[in-house]
Scaffold this motif. Structure first.
Motif, mmCIF file in Angstrom:
data_model
loop_
_atom_site.group_PDB
_atom_site.id
_atom_site.type_symbol
_atom_site.label_atom_id
_atom_site.label_comp_id
_atom_site.label_asym_id
_atom_site.label_seq_id
_atom_site.Cartn_x
_atom_site.Cartn_y
_atom_site.Cartn_z
ATOM 1 N N UNK A 152 0.825 -1.207 0.000
ATOM 2 C CA UNK A 152 0.000 0.000 0.000
ATOM 3 C C UNK A 152 0.859 1.257 0.000
ATOM 4 N N UNK A 153 2.015 1.180 0.684
ATOM 5 C CA UNK A 153 2.905 2.339 0.757
ATOM 6 C C UNK A 153 3.998 2.295 -0.304
ATOM 7 N N UNK A 154 3.882 1.300 -1.199
ATOM 8 C CA UNK A 154 4.798 1.161 -2.331
ATOM 9 C C UNK A 154 6.257 1.033 -1.875
ATOM 10 N N UNK A 155 6.448 0.202 -0.836
ATOM 11 C CA UNK A 155 7.800 -0.079 -0.343
ATOM 12 C C UNK A 155 8.268 -1.427 -0.880
ATOM 13 N N UNK A 156 9.542 -1.511 -1.261
ATOM 14 C CA UNK A 156 10.143 -2.749 -1.735
ATOM 15 C C UNK A 156 11.188 -3.221 -0.723
ATOM 16 N N UNK A 157 11.218 -4.545 -0.450
ATOM 17 C CA UNK A 157 12.163 -5.075 0.528
ATOM 18 C C UNK A 157 13.610 -4.765 0.158
ATOM 19 N N UNK A 158 13.926 -4.823 -1.128
ATOM 20 C CA UNK A 158 15.320 -4.655 -1.547
ATOM 21 C C UNK A 158 15.823 -3.238 -1.318
ATOM 22 N N UNK A 159 14.916 -2.273 -1.254
ATOM 23 C CA UNK A 159 15.341 -0.874 -1.093
ATOM 24 C C UNK A 159 14.910 -0.261 0.230
ATOM 25 N N UNK A 160 14.029 -0.938 0.978
ATOM 26 C CA UNK A 160 13.517 -0.369 2.229
ATOM 27 C C UNK A 160 14.626 -0.265 3.274
ATOM 28 N N UNK A 161 14.614 0.841 4.025
ATOM 29 C CA UNK A 161 15.599 1.079 5.079
ATOM 30 C C UNK A 161 14.951 0.882 6.446
ATOM 31 N N UNK A 162 15.778 0.943 7.494
ATOM 32 C CA UNK A 162 15.237 0.842 8.849
ATOM 33 C C UNK A 162 14.245 1.967 9.128
ATOM 34 N N UNK A 163 14.519 3.149 8.595
ATOM 35 C CA UNK A 163 13.596 4.271 8.802
ATOM 36 C C UNK A 163 12.228 3.958 8.198
ATOM 37 N N UNK A 164 12.236 3.302 7.021
ATOM 38 C CA UNK A 164 10.967 2.914 6.402
ATOM 39 C C UNK A 164 10.224 1.906 7.275
ATOM 40 N N UNK A 165 10.981 0.945 7.815
ATOM 41 C CA UNK A 165 10.357 -0.075 8.663
ATOM 42 C C UNK A 165 9.819 0.541 9.958
ATOM 43 N N UNK A 166 10.548 1.512 10.505
ATOM 44 C CA UNK A 166 10.094 2.182 11.730
ATOM 45 C C UNK A 166 8.775 2.904 11.472
ATOM 46 N N UNK A 167 8.710 3.619 10.352
ATOM 47 C CA UNK A 167 7.471 4.324 10.007
ATOM 48 C C UNK A 167 6.322 3.336 9.820
ATOM 49 N N UNK A 168 6.616 2.226 9.152
ATOM 50 C CA UNK A 168 5.589 1.221 8.888
ATOM 51 C C UNK A 168 5.107 0.583 10.193
ATOM 52 N N UNK A 169 6.054 0.230 11.076
ATOM 53 C CA UNK A 169 5.695 -0.398 12.346
ATOM 54 C C UNK A 169 4.927 0.575 13.234
ATOM 55 N N UNK A 170 5.343 1.841 13.232
ATOM 56 C CA UNK A 170 4.642 2.849 14.035
ATOM 57 C C UNK A 170 3.213 3.034 13.530
ATOM 58 N N UNK A 171 3.046 3.016 12.216
ATOM 59 C CA UNK A 171 1.710 3.142 11.617
ATOM 60 C C UNK A 171 0.818 1.974 12.047
ATOM 61 N N UNK A 172 1.455 0.789 12.256
ATOM 62 C CA UNK A 172 0.707 -0.405 12.678
ATOM 63 C C UNK A 172 0.581 -0.485 14.198
ATOM 64 N N UNK A 173 1.060 0.565 14.913
ATOM 65 C CA UNK A 173 1.013 0.627 16.381
ATOM 66 C C UNK A 173 1.813 -0.515 17.019
ATOM 67 N N UNK A 174 2.945 -0.866 16.410
ATOM 68 C CA UNK A 174 3.814 -1.913 16.947
ATOM 69 C C UNK A 174 4.934 -1.292 17.773
ATOM 70 N N UNK A 175 5.298 -1.956 18.864
ATOM 71 C CA UNK A 175 6.397 -1.484 19.708
ATOM 72 C C UNK A 175 7.745 -1.926 19.153
ATOM 73 N N UNK A 176 7.745 -3.044 18.423
ATOM 74 C CA UNK A 176 8.980 -3.589 17.855
ATOM 75 C C UNK A 176 8.704 -4.091 16.443
#
Length: 353
Positions: free
Chosen positions: A70-94
Motif C-alpha cells: 500500500x505504501x509502495x515499499x520494496x524489501x530490496x530498497x527499504x531502510x530501517x527508517x521505512x520499517x520504523x514508520x511502517x511499524x509505528x503506523x501499525x502501532x507496533x512497539x517492535x
C-alpha cells in the motif's frame, strides 16, 4: 521449499505475560538461490512460534507485506527508517527484520529485533544449518531467545521415565540377559572368554561361570577386545573345581550410570531431575541391567578420555539424553555410550510427553 510443521501447543512453559507488546514481522529478504517462498515459509514459521511464546502479539508477514504494498515499499530498497514508520503506523512497539541466504554449503538466517521508539537493535541473532531437518529446532530456539525464555523449563510427563525404561529394557537389558559365551582358554590363571566389547563387556565387568544352570565362579575382566576378553577367576561359595575350557559363561547385569540430560534449542530442561527419573526406574529392577551410580553424572560429554576409562571399571554404559524438537513435538534422544571407548551401544528416542 522447506517443509515445516508447527504443533498446536508446545511443551515449553514460558512465564505468563501481564501485557503483550506488539511486534511487526517484516518479510525476509532472500538470496543465495533461495526462493521468496522459502523465505516466506521460514518467516511464517518463526512468527507462529513467537506468537506461541506469548510475549508478543505478532502482526504476521502477510499483514506487513500488504501494508508495504500500500505504501509502495520494496524489501530490496527499504531502510530501517521505512520499517520504523511502517511499524509505528501499525502501532507496533517492535519490528523484526532479517534475511536468509547461503554461505558456502550452509544456509544462514540473520534477524534483528528493533525498538520502534528508539530505533535501537535490542536483539540480533544468526542461525545456520546444512541439514533441513534441523531448521524447525533452530527456529524454535530462535523464537525462545527473542522472547527471552530460552531457559524456560520443559515439563516432562511423569511417566516419561517409565517409557524410557521400557525402551531401555528392549534395546539393552533384555539383549544383555540373553548373551552367552564360553571359556576359550585357561592358561596360568588367566581366563579368556568369547565375549568382548561387542557384547557390552568392559574392564571391570563380572562374568558368571555356569555349570548345570548354576553360577559356580566369577571372572573379573581386566582386558577387553572386540569379541573376546581376559580376566581372573574366583570360586563362588563352596563349589569345587576350576574354570575349564568350553565351560559356559554369561555376563552379569549391564552396569548403567545416567548422565544429566541436556537440551537443544529453546527448550530448557532440569537435566538432573530427568536423569533421576531414569535412575529410579532402573532401581526398580530389570533383568540384564543394574544401577552403577546412584546419582546423575555431571557434564559427561566434557569429561576427559582418561576419566571416562577410569569410570569404565565400574560402569559398562552411560545413558545420555538430549531433548529437542522434531516435527513439532518434544522428544528425548537417548544413547547408551561405552565410557571405555565412546562407542554407541544402543540409541532410541521417546516422547517427552
Amino acid at each position: 521449499m522447506f517443509r515445516l510443521t508447527i504443533a498446536a501447543s508446545l511443551l515449553v512453559a514460558g512465564p505468563a505475560m501481564a501485557e503483550q507488546e506488539t511486534l511487526a514481522l517484516m518479510p525476509l529478504k532472500v538470496g543465495g538461490g533461495l526462493t521468496q517462498g522459502d523465505g516466506d515459509e521460514i518467516g511464517d514459521t518463526l512468527g507462529t512460534m513467537l506468537s506461541q511464546k506469548g510475549k508478543y502479539k505478532v502482526l504476521d508477514r502477510n499483514h506487513m507485506a500488504q501494508m508495504m504494498e500500500e505504501k509502495q515499499l520494496q524489501m530490496v530498497t527499504a531502510s530501517d527508517d521505512d520499517f520504523i514508520d511502517l511499524a509505528a503506523y501499525a502501532h507496533a512497539a517492535y519490528f523484526l527484520v532479517g534475511s536468509v541466504g547461503r554461505l558456502g554449503s550452509k544456509r544462514i538466517l540473520n534477524v534483528r529485533l528493533v525498538d520502534v521508539d528508539t530505533a535501537a537493535t535490542v536483539h540480533a541473532e544468526r542461525v545456520s544449518w546444512s541439514n533441513p531437518d534441523l531448521l524447525e529446532e533452530l527456529l524454535e530456539g530462535l523464537a525462545g531467545k527473542l522472547s527471552g525464555d530460552a531457559k524456560a523449563a520443559v515439563e516432562l510427563d511423569p511417566k516419561f521415565g517409565v517409557r524410557l525404561f521400557h525402551q531401555l529394557n528392549r534395546h539393552a537389558c533384555a539383549p544383555r540377559n540373553s548373551v552367552r559365551g564360553r571359556i576359550t582358554a585357561h592358561i596360568a590363571g588367566e581366563i579368556t572368554v568369547s565375549l568382548g566389547r561387542g557384547h557390552g563387556i568392559g574392564e571391570g565387568s563380572k562374568l558368571q561361570v555356569m555349570k548345570g544352570g548354576d553360577a559356580v565362579g566369577e571372572i573379573e575382566v581386566y582386558e577387553v577386545k572386540a569379541s573376546s576378553s581376559k580376566g581372573s577367576y574366583t570360586h563362588l561359595g563352596d563349589t569345587f573345581g576350576g574354570a575349564k575350557k568350553g565351560q559356559p559363561v554369561r555376563p552379569g547385569p549391564l552396569r548403567i550410570s545416567v548422565a544429566e540430560f541436556t537440551s537443544r534449542g529453546a527448550s530448557g530442561l532440569d537435566g538432573r531431575k530427568a536423569a533421576k527419573q531414569v535412575i529410579d526406574q532402573l532401581k526398580s529392577g530389570a533383568a540384564g541391567c543394574t544401577v552403577a551410580k546412584k546419582q546423575p553424572i555431571k557434564k559427561f560429554a566434557d569429561m576427559s578420555d582418561g576419566r571416562k576409562k577410569r569410570m569404565a571399571k565400574k560402569t559398562d554404559a552411560v545413558l545420555t539424553g538430549t531433548i529437542l524438537t522434531r516435527r513439532g513435538q518434544q522428544v528425548i534422544e537417548v544413547q547408551l555410550i561405552s565410557p571405555a571407548d565412546g562407542g554407541i551401544m544402543a540409541q532410541f528416542s521417546v516422547p517427552a510427553r
